[in-house]
Design an enzyme around this catalytic site. Sequence first.
Site, PDB file in Angstrom:
ATOM      1  CE  LYS A   1      -4.455   0.858   0.150  1.00  0.00           C
ATOM      2  NZ  LYS A   1      -5.591  -0.006  -0.250  1.00  0.00           N
TER       3      LYS A   1
ATOM      4  CG  ASP B   1      -7.362   3.128  -0.882  1.00  0.00           C
ATOM      5  OD1 ASP B   1      -7.867   2.005  -0.851  1.00  0.00           O
ATOM      6  OD2 ASP B   1      -7.417   3.910   0.088  1.00  0.00           O
TER       7      ASP B   1
HETATM    8  P1  NDP Z   1     -12.949   7.654  -3.051  1.00  0.00           P
HETATM    9  O1  NDP Z   1     -11.913   8.639  -2.790  1.00  0.00           O
HETATM   10  O2  NDP Z   1     -13.461   7.448  -4.432  1.00  0.00           O
HETATM   11  O3  NDP Z   1     -14.214   7.933  -2.142  1.00  0.00           O
HETATM   12  C1  NDP Z   1     -14.090   7.989  -0.751  1.00  0.00           C
HETATM   13  C2  NDP Z   1     -15.433   8.393  -0.170  1.00  0.00           C
HETATM   14  O4  NDP Z   1     -15.372   8.269   1.234  1.00  0.00           O
HETATM   15  C3  NDP Z   1     -15.786   9.843  -0.448  1.00  0.00           C
HETATM   16  O5  NDP Z   1     -17.174   9.997  -0.471  1.00  0.00           O
HETATM   17  C4  NDP Z   1     -15.155  10.554   0.749  1.00  0.00           C
HETATM   18  O6  NDP Z   1     -15.722  11.808   1.053  1.00  0.00           O
HETATM   19  C5  NDP Z   1     -15.441   9.562   1.856  1.00  0.00           C
HETATM   20  N1  NDP Z   1     -14.410   9.673   2.897  1.00  0.00           N
HETATM   21  C6  NDP Z   1     -13.085   9.567   2.726  1.00  0.00           C
HETATM   22  N2  NDP Z   1     -12.448   9.764   3.895  1.00  0.00           N
HETATM   23  C7  NDP Z   1     -13.403  10.002   4.787  1.00  0.00           C
HETATM   24  C8  NDP Z   1     -13.379  10.277   6.168  1.00  0.00           C
HETATM   25  N3  NDP Z   1     -12.224  10.352   6.841  1.00  0.00           N
HETATM   26  N4  NDP Z   1     -14.570  10.448   6.799  1.00  0.00           N
HETATM   27  C9  NDP Z   1     -15.742  10.376   6.117  1.00  0.00           C
HETATM   28  N5  NDP Z   1     -15.831  10.127   4.798  1.00  0.00           N
HETATM   29  C10 NDP Z   1     -14.669   9.938   4.162  1.00  0.00           C
HETATM   30  O7  NDP Z   1     -12.381   6.269  -2.462  1.00  0.00           O
HETATM   31  P2  NDP Z   1     -12.884   4.784  -2.726  1.00  0.00           P
HETATM   32  O8  NDP Z   1     -14.344   4.756  -2.980  1.00  0.00           O
HETATM   33  O9  NDP Z   1     -11.978   4.162  -3.710  1.00  0.00           O
HETATM   34  O10 NDP Z   1     -12.564   4.099  -1.316  1.00  0.00           O
HETATM   35  C11 NDP Z   1     -13.525   3.981  -0.281  1.00  0.00           C
HETATM   36  C12 NDP Z   1     -13.106   2.874   0.675  1.00  0.00           C
HETATM   37  O11 NDP Z   1     -13.026   1.637  -0.036  1.00  0.00           O
HETATM   38  C13 NDP Z   1     -11.737   3.041   1.332  1.00  0.00           C
HETATM   39  O12 NDP Z   1     -11.778   2.483   2.622  1.00  0.00           O
HETATM   40  C14 NDP Z   1     -10.820   2.200   0.441  1.00  0.00           C
HETATM   41  O13 NDP Z   1      -9.669   1.779   1.138  1.00  0.00           O
HETATM   42  C15 NDP Z   1     -11.749   1.037   0.134  1.00  0.00           C
HETATM   43  N6  NDP Z   1     -11.430   0.240  -1.040  1.00  0.00           N
HETATM   44  C16 NDP Z   1     -11.242   0.820  -2.269  1.00  0.00           C
HETATM   45  C17 NDP Z   1     -10.974   0.044  -3.368  1.00  0.00           C
HETATM   46  C18 NDP Z   1     -10.808   0.620  -4.735  1.00  0.00           C
HETATM   47  O14 NDP Z   1     -10.568  -0.143  -5.656  1.00  0.00           O
HETATM   48  N7  NDP Z   1     -10.928   1.920  -4.937  1.00  0.00           N
HETATM   49  C19 NDP Z   1     -10.829  -1.418  -3.256  1.00  0.00           C
HETATM   50  C20 NDP Z   1     -11.108  -1.931  -1.937  1.00  0.00           C
HETATM   51  C21 NDP Z   1     -11.373  -1.111  -0.893  1.00  0.00           C
HETATM   52  P3  NDP Z   1     -14.944  13.175   0.655  1.00  0.00           P
HETATM   53  O15 NDP Z   1     -15.107  13.255  -0.834  1.00  0.00           O
HETATM   54  O16 NDP Z   1     -15.665  14.211   1.403  1.00  0.00           O
HETATM   55  O17 NDP Z   1     -13.540  12.989   1.091  1.00  0.00           O
HETATM   56  O1  2IT Z   2      -7.954  -1.737  -0.851  1.00  0.00           O
HETATM   57  C1  2IT Z   2      -7.859  -2.208  -2.004  1.00  0.00           C
HETATM   58  O2  2IT Z   2      -7.983  -3.422  -2.210  1.00  0.00           O
HETATM   59  C2  2IT Z   2      -7.614  -1.294  -3.117  1.00  0.00           C
HETATM   60  N1  2IT Z   2      -7.563  -0.086  -2.891  1.00  0.00           N
HETATM   61  C3  2IT Z   2      -7.375  -1.834  -4.490  1.00  0.00           C
HETATM   62  C4  2IT Z   2      -5.971  -2.295  -4.662  1.00  0.00           C
HETATM   63  C5  2IT Z   2      -5.592  -2.695  -6.061  1.00  0.00           C
HETATM   64  O3  2IT Z   2      -4.395  -2.986  -6.241  1.00  0.00           O
HETATM   65  O4  2IT Z   2      -6.430  -2.724  -6.965  1.00  0.00           O
END
Ligand code: NDP
Ligand code: 2IT
Length: 444
Positions: A124, A164
């Site tokens: 990460k 992420d």
């Molecule tokens: P994005 O940046 O696309 O979206 C994040 C969302 O969560 C936004 O709506 C953001 O609001 C909100 N957010 C972020 N930080 C906070 C906080 N501290 N408190 C409240 N709301 C918050 O990220 P992703 O959708 O990609 O990721 C969301 C989650 O999913 C994370 O935990 C990530 O680790 C996990 N994840 C992501 C993957 C991926 O492929 N993208 C894969 C597996 C897991 P704002 O815009 O106001 O910051």
């Molecule tokens: O938390 C996760 O699994 C991710 N943000 C995706 C990682 C990846 O390599 O696609």
Amino acid sequence: MNAQKVISDLKRRFPNEPEYHQAVAEVLSTIEEAYNEHPEFDRYNLIERLCIPDRIFSFRVTWVDDKGQVQTNMGYRIQHNNAIGPYKGGIRFHSSVNLSILKFLAFEQTFKNSLTTLPMGGGKGGSDFSPRGKSDGEIMRFCQAFVAELWRHIGPQTDVPAGDIGVGGREVGYMYGMYKKMARENTGTFTGKGLEFGGSLIRPEATGYGNVYFLLEMLKTRNIDIKGKVVAVSGAGNVAQYTVEKLISLGAKVITMSDSDGYIYDPDGIDAEKLAYIFELKNIYRGRIREYAEKYGCKYVAGARPWNEKCDIAMPSATQNEIDGDDARALLANGCFAVSEGANMPSTPEAIEEFLKAKILYAPGKAANAGGVSVSGLEMTQNSIKLSWTKEEVDARLKQIMFDIHTQCVKYGKQPDGYVNYVKGANVAGFMKVAKAMMAQGIL
Ligand code: NDP
Ligand code: 2IT
């Protein structure tokens, strides 16, 4: 292994890293029994070698903002474990990013990637750079400056980053462009790329869709139909958007979404047209979720999370520790019977305890959100063979992987009374594969 002792040692050696301690404690408490059935693991001190990352790179990132002011941020890449394949995991850009958060994410990623059935180790990275309010030019210059340092540590067979929080298609594009320039190769280091330059169909959708596929498998164990179920989703980013899209297509009713400022409650449900507005609001205009409530005349609650709203199913898809003990009790009191985590570690230990005590269907992130990294793995495969698969092919493979992860969780997590403890199942299944790979490859 004495889990308590290992954790207190880690706390002493790596103080002030609460998220890392939390993630390790959760895993160790559930694998202790399985681990202790293999005395050879202890002789090889497998547990410390698995909890402590292989290596950590940290560097200063210097960039120029639109006013001509020079700015600095910290950049990191954690290469946690490569026993089963190249380091693989996302990059997070958020003001809260620090070593504790990235170490927890890299640790979790190692077990998650093990569950995917694909050959990927765990890593990460990220920066305390906040993309919020930055211009496109600032984002590009930051991404380039970040990769000017990072590029020498990554590569198609060593370490493959992705997105992420705060890192989506736009940022991956800028980082990949800079990587290619520095490394002078075109082999697909980075996943989540644009479709025109090696990206995979269904990668943007994969985490959200995968979480819903996992949820469907859990519901099947209790003969519950998703149709008509009321779902509370948090977040409004990549994971939340495609979770909601898939839920709507299956006839569920999604009543909440959120961002870091607050949440919207739409009692009529977010339909396809309203969701199209959210895609535009968040991915193009980069606005706030509050604007949805203004447009559609529904409730907006500032500074709060959606877990007090009555729902059947909760799908936290924003960030770590966004469901605490009180939130969990509120969900249960309102009749919530399933929680499937799109985010990484969104539930606190107290919340998890409540869910397990109530014996609801509860899927931890490392199982339920593994679809994202799985399709990243499929993107790596397509890059290697220099071909692109169709949407149908990738989606079918994603479904199969989520099914297989569910099967592994049931195998290792089924209790004598029939209840499936998915936390234990995911941790033991994920751990066993990494442990066997490490044992076979000697002391490194
Ligand atoms: P994005 O940046 O696309 O979206 C994040 C969302 O969560 C936004 O709506 C953001 O609001 C909100 N957010 C972020 N930080 C906070 C906080 N501290 N408190 C409240 N709301 C918050 O990220 P992703 O959708 O990609 O990721 C969301 C989650 O999913 C994370 O935990 C990530 O680790 C996990 N994840 C992501 C993957 C991926 O492929 N993208 C894969 C597996 C897991 P704002 O815009 O106001 O910051
Ligand atoms: O938390 C996760 O699994 C991710 N943000 C995706 C990682 C990846 O390599 O696609």
